[in-house]
Design a protein around this motif. Structure first.
Motif, mmCIF file in Angstrom:
data_model
loop_
_atom_site.group_PDB
_atom_site.id
_atom_site.type_symbol
_atom_site.label_atom_id
_atom_site.label_comp_id
_atom_site.label_asym_id
_atom_site.label_seq_id
_atom_site.Cartn_x
_atom_site.Cartn_y
_atom_site.Cartn_z
ATOM 1 N N GLN A 40 0.762 -1.141 0.092
ATOM 2 C CA GLN A 40 -0.008 -0.035 -0.129
ATOM 3 C C GLN A 40 0.848 1.223 -0.069
ATOM 4 O O GLN A 40 1.814 1.530 0.929
ATOM 5 C CB GLN A 40 -0.859 0.046 1.206
ATOM 6 C CG GLN A 40 -1.861 -1.318 1.372
ATOM 7 C CD GLN A 40 -2.436 -1.808 -0.056
ATOM 8 O OE1 GLN A 40 -2.917 -0.860 -0.633
ATOM 9 N NE2 GLN A 40 -2.286 -3.075 -0.205
ATOM 10 N N ILE A 41 0.692 2.050 -0.927
ATOM 11 C CA ILE A 41 1.634 3.316 -1.110
ATOM 12 C C ILE A 41 0.659 4.427 -0.919
ATOM 13 O O ILE A 41 1.554 5.691 -0.621
ATOM 14 C CB ILE A 41 2.006 3.453 -2.731
ATOM 15 C CG1 ILE A 41 3.185 4.369 -2.934
ATOM 16 C CG2 ILE A 41 0.789 3.823 -3.585
ATOM 17 C CD1 ILE A 41 3.791 4.455 -4.099
ATOM 18 N N ASN A 42 -0.456 4.661 -0.394
ATOM 19 C CA ASN A 42 -1.274 5.703 0.172
ATOM 20 C C ASN A 42 -1.509 5.540 1.701
ATOM 21 O O ASN A 42 -1.902 4.417 2.027
ATOM 22 C CB ASN A 42 -2.423 6.085 -0.711
ATOM 23 C CG ASN A 42 -1.771 6.773 -2.125
ATOM 24 O OD1 ASN A 42 -0.797 7.470 -2.023
ATOM 25 N ND2 ASN A 42 -2.455 6.155 -3.051
ATOM 26 N N HIS A 43 -1.816 6.611 2.124
ATOM 27 C CA HIS A 43 -1.891 6.558 3.633
ATOM 28 C C HIS A 43 -3.128 5.623 4.217
ATOM 29 O O HIS A 43 -3.060 4.806 5.088
ATOM 30 C CB HIS A 43 -2.115 8.020 4.397
ATOM 31 C CG HIS A 43 -0.954 8.815 4.337
ATOM 32 N ND1 HIS A 43 0.086 8.613 4.952
ATOM 33 C CD2 HIS A 43 -0.608 9.809 3.417
ATOM 34 C CE1 HIS A 43 1.169 9.242 4.751
ATOM 35 N NE2 HIS A 43 0.781 9.967 3.846
ATOM 36 N N ASP A 44 -4.364 6.083 3.658
ATOM 37 C CA ASP A 44 -5.652 5.483 4.377
ATOM 38 C C ASP A 44 -5.298 3.947 4.242
ATOM 39 O O ASP A 44 -5.638 3.266 4.995
ATOM 40 C CB ASP A 44 -6.704 6.009 3.798
ATOM 41 C CG ASP A 44 -8.188 5.318 4.398
ATOM 42 O OD1 ASP A 44 -8.103 5.652 5.809
ATOM 43 O OD2 ASP A 44 -8.824 4.833 3.984
ATOM 44 N N PRO A 45 -5.261 3.452 3.077
ATOM 45 C CA PRO A 45 -5.298 1.919 2.702
ATOM 46 C C PRO A 45 -4.109 1.312 3.454
ATOM 47 O O PRO A 45 -4.100 0.071 3.922
ATOM 48 C CB PRO A 45 -5.133 1.843 1.163
ATOM 49 C CG PRO A 45 -4.653 3.076 0.520
ATOM 50 C CD PRO A 45 -5.173 3.962 1.611
ATOM 51 N N ALA A 46 -3.023 1.977 3.427
ATOM 52 C CA ALA A 46 -1.915 1.321 4.261
ATOM 53 C C ALA A 46 -1.754 1.177 5.777
ATOM 54 O O ALA A 46 -1.598 0.244 6.445
ATOM 55 C CB ALA A 46 -0.557 2.237 3.990
ATOM 56 N N ILE A 47 -2.503 2.365 6.438
ATOM 57 C CA ILE A 47 -2.824 2.303 8.021
ATOM 58 C C ILE A 47 -3.977 1.334 7.911
ATOM 59 O O ILE A 47 -3.908 0.430 8.988
ATOM 60 C CB ILE A 47 -3.455 3.580 8.226
ATOM 61 C CG1 ILE A 47 -2.236 4.698 8.063
ATOM 62 C CG2 ILE A 47 -3.912 3.276 9.548
ATOM 63 C CD1 ILE A 47 -2.802 6.197 8.626
ATOM 64 N N THR A 48 -5.022 1.301 7.162
ATOM 65 C CA THR A 48 -6.206 0.289 7.319
ATOM 66 C C THR A 48 -5.305 -1.030 7.311
ATOM 67 O O THR A 48 -5.919 -2.256 7.767
ATOM 68 C CB THR A 48 -7.080 0.497 6.286
ATOM 69 O OG1 THR A 48 -7.592 1.940 6.234
ATOM 70 C CG2 THR A 48 -8.398 -0.469 6.446
ATOM 71 N N ASP A 72 -1.917 15.931 10.042
ATOM 72 C CA ASP A 72 -1.405 15.933 8.668
ATOM 73 C C ASP A 72 -2.381 14.950 7.844
ATOM 74 O O ASP A 72 -2.869 14.987 6.735
ATOM 75 C CB ASP A 72 -0.109 15.732 8.515
ATOM 76 C CG ASP A 72 0.533 14.363 9.073
ATOM 77 O OD1 ASP A 72 -0.227 13.851 9.765
ATOM 78 O OD2 ASP A 72 1.715 14.370 9.112
ATOM 79 N N GLN A 73 -2.614 13.780 8.694
ATOM 80 C CA GLN A 73 -3.569 12.669 7.909
ATOM 81 C C GLN A 73 -4.854 12.383 8.856
ATOM 82 O O GLN A 73 -4.254 12.114 9.963
ATOM 83 C CB GLN A 73 -2.593 11.547 7.600
ATOM 84 C CG GLN A 73 -1.454 11.909 6.502
ATOM 85 C CD GLN A 73 -2.045 12.044 4.933
ATOM 86 O OE1 GLN A 73 -3.409 11.759 4.745
ATOM 87 N NE2 GLN A 73 -1.671 12.889 4.503
ATOM 88 N N PRO A 74 -5.864 12.044 8.223
ATOM 89 C CA PRO A 74 -6.963 12.046 9.355
ATOM 90 C C PRO A 74 -6.777 10.442 9.864
ATOM 91 O O PRO A 74 -6.281 9.538 9.029
ATOM 92 C CB PRO A 74 -8.108 12.084 8.424
ATOM 93 C CG PRO A 74 -7.583 12.029 7.096
ATOM 94 C CD PRO A 74 -6.159 12.298 7.016
ATOM 95 N N LEU A 75 -7.312 10.107 10.973
ATOM 96 C CA LEU A 75 -7.643 8.900 11.758
ATOM 97 C C LEU A 75 -9.116 8.910 11.733
ATOM 98 O O LEU A 75 -9.830 9.521 12.106
ATOM 99 C CB LEU A 75 -6.804 8.828 12.921
ATOM 100 C CG LEU A 75 -5.426 8.865 12.791
ATOM 101 C CD1 LEU A 75 -4.815 8.930 14.289
ATOM 102 C CD2 LEU A 75 -4.723 7.851 12.124
ATOM 103 N N TYR A 76 -9.377 7.426 11.128
ATOM 104 C CA TYR A 76 -10.833 7.265 11.419
ATOM 105 C C TYR A 76 -11.079 6.110 12.478
ATOM 106 O O TYR A 76 -10.324 5.123 12.879
ATOM 107 C CB TYR A 76 -11.485 6.769 9.958
ATOM 108 C CG TYR A 76 -11.196 7.479 8.904
ATOM 109 C CD1 TYR A 76 -12.004 8.764 8.758
ATOM 110 C CD2 TYR A 76 -10.124 7.489 7.994
ATOM 111 C CE1 TYR A 76 -11.891 9.699 7.825
ATOM 112 C CE2 TYR A 76 -9.858 8.433 6.923
ATOM 113 C CZ TYR A 76 -10.826 9.512 7.039
ATOM 114 O OH TYR A 76 -10.551 10.455 5.865
#
Length: 494
Positions: free
Chosen positions: A165-173, A216-220
């Motif tokens: 995963q190269i982008n934040h949301d899919p990588a954190i998920t 800087d990046q949202p958390l859900y």
């Protein structure tokens, strides 16, 4: 909390049939006192007579052969992707190549993000900060982490992590749930489901988000959600506000007796509904109401740090008295772990440094370094590190090349999923070691790659769970945290 059942090994055959229909999975696992391995119970109940073997023996044969090393986990998630070049992966050769275009032989046509794909050159950026060796292990640590450097002999630094995963949301998920798309249960929820709770007055899974971090990046909330598992296994977020847990306080005009009376009547209504529909979510709802009532007393108690000596606040740093800061959350995490909370997760945002990295990462490290080291030291001196697993890391790493203009103090780094660093410490981990190796550009892994699913499988193993056996059937498919992947990373185990 929950329903009380007789020891399942002593039930008569009719009772076994009733157990097969009505006993929820987590409750059984908890009551066996043997942990997760009895997940095969349903199949055994259906087949024990045909196989000519006693039910008791089949259950014992199905129990796990993994001895848990960890009783609890605290996961310090550095959201945004910390740069391995400024933290754990020392690359002195980059100074000689400063400003040179990244060789095609290193890049190998690998995917870039849209933020740097159109750059004419990809200029190599050496770290603006030095590294030194620390401890008996002589581990290289950045000058930005002087406090963590003092506990480096407790750490196993993994330099060969990778993800797709190269982008934040899919990588954190992906890190938190085992899948890049939302909807799957988080790690803490899986552990709550598989192992239950050792503290009946607090949730098994608690989350805190630093208030002093750059957003800087949202958390859900779905990152600590229960997905398709029963809702009682979702993470509970503790906040720095007057009410640490939302909707926990009594409504105006209510007292504890009123609340208890209301819950008793509500439980009767829910039980009537459950008898009619047999919906397991009704049991989960009852359990959540009961937990909320108990938390009205337990949460204020655990949130109160007034009895901590000054020496403890000095250890965790000047921000440790500021509720909701990373330092204060680390101190609170230690208190929660003392109360046998199974899984505590701290999120600290602000690591997404596409520009001005040398300036911005200094602040990030100042906010987190001392308290992180303090947590390790505090757990160790209380005799808890030996059965507590501590984890530090983000969702991916950063590129060796600068995104945009390069100067000695003005470079940034793009996302890099192909290799990055994180560390684990405590229960069952080989302390004072470094695992995995990257090339001279920290762009590719050259030894001992560790995939996200491998990390998840190893985490579960340390908790006494075979990742291939922790499953939940949903919509006709058997799901697990590691999906259909993952292998145990034996090289980091003590």
């Amino acid at each position: 909390m929950g329903h009380q059942h007789t020891d399942p090994f002593r039930l008569s055959h009719p009772d076994l049939e009733k157990l097969n229909r009505g006993l929820d999975r987590r409750d059984f696992l908890k009551k066996t006192a043997m942990g997760f391995g009895a997940i095969a119970l349903n199949g055994l109940l259906a087949s024990h007579q045909a196989q000519g073997q006693s039910l008791e023996q089949q259950i014992l044969d199905a129990l796990p052969r993994i001895a848990p090393k960890a009783k609890r986990v605290v996961y310090l998630f550095m959201s945004g992707g910390p740069s391995q070049f400024e933290t754990w992966d020392y690359k002195p050769e980059l100074t000689k190549r400063m400003g040179q275009d990244l060789p095609d032989s290193i890049r190998k046509g690998q995917r870039l993000t849209g933020m740097s794909a159109n750059q004419a050159i990809l200029p190599v950026a050496a770290s603006a900060y030095g590294f030194r060796q620390y401890g008996q292990s002589q581990t290289w640590v950045s000058d930005l982490l002087p406090y963590t450097a003092q506990v480096v002999d407790e750490l196993c630094v993994i330099k060969s992590m990778f993800t797709e995963q190269i982008n934040h949301d899919p990588a954190i998920t992906f890190f938190q749930t085992g899948h890049q798309l939302p909807g799957r249960p988080s790690i803490g929820s899986w552990l709550s489901y598989g192992l239950g709770s050792e503290n009946q007055n607090l949730p098994a899974f608690i989350v805190m988000v630093s208030k002093d971090a750059s957003k800087d990046q949202p958390l859900y909330a779905r990152l600590w959600g229960n997905g398709f598992l029963p809702s009682e296994h979702q993470g509970v977020q503790f906040r720095s506000s007057k009410d640490p847990v939302l909707f926990l306080s009594n409504p105006e005009g209510y007292d504890g007796k009123d609340r208890q009376e209301m819950l008793d009547y509500l439980k009767q209504l829910n039980q009537l509904q459950n008898e009619s529909w047999g919906d397991p979510e009704v049991d989960a709802r009852i359990a959540q109401y009961e937990m909320a009532f108990k938390m009205q007393t337990s949460v204020p108690e655990v949130m109160d740090v007034s009895d901590e000596p000054q020496e403890v606040f000095d250890l965790y740093g000047p921000n440790s008295r500021d509720k909701g800061s990373f330092a204060a959350n680390c101190l609170l995490a230690r208190k929660l772990l003392e109360k046998d909370v199974r899984f505590v997760q701290l999120y600290h945002q602000g690591w997404d440094h596409h520009d001005s990295l040398p300036k911005n990462i200094v602040n990030q490290c100042k906010q987190t370094d001392q308290a992180t080291a303090a947590l390790i030291m505090d757990l160790k001196r209380r005799g808890m590190l030996e059965d507590t697993l501590v984890i530090w890391g983000g969702e991916f790493g950063r590129t060796v090349y600068s995104q945009g203009k390069l100067s000695p103090t003005g470079y940034g780094r793009d996302h890099h999923p192909k290799c990055f660093s994180m560390w684990m410490a405590g229960a069952g981990v080989k302390a004072g070691t470094t695992f995995g190796q990257t090339d001279d550009f920290s762009y590719n892994i050259v030894k001992d790659p560790v995939h996200v699913h491998d990390f998840q499988a190893t985490l579960l193993h340390l908790m006494g769970i075979d990742h291939e056996q922790l499953v939940y059937k949903y919509q006709g498919r058997r799901f697990r945290l590691t999906d259909v992947h993952g292998k145990l990373v034996k090289g980091i185990l003590a």
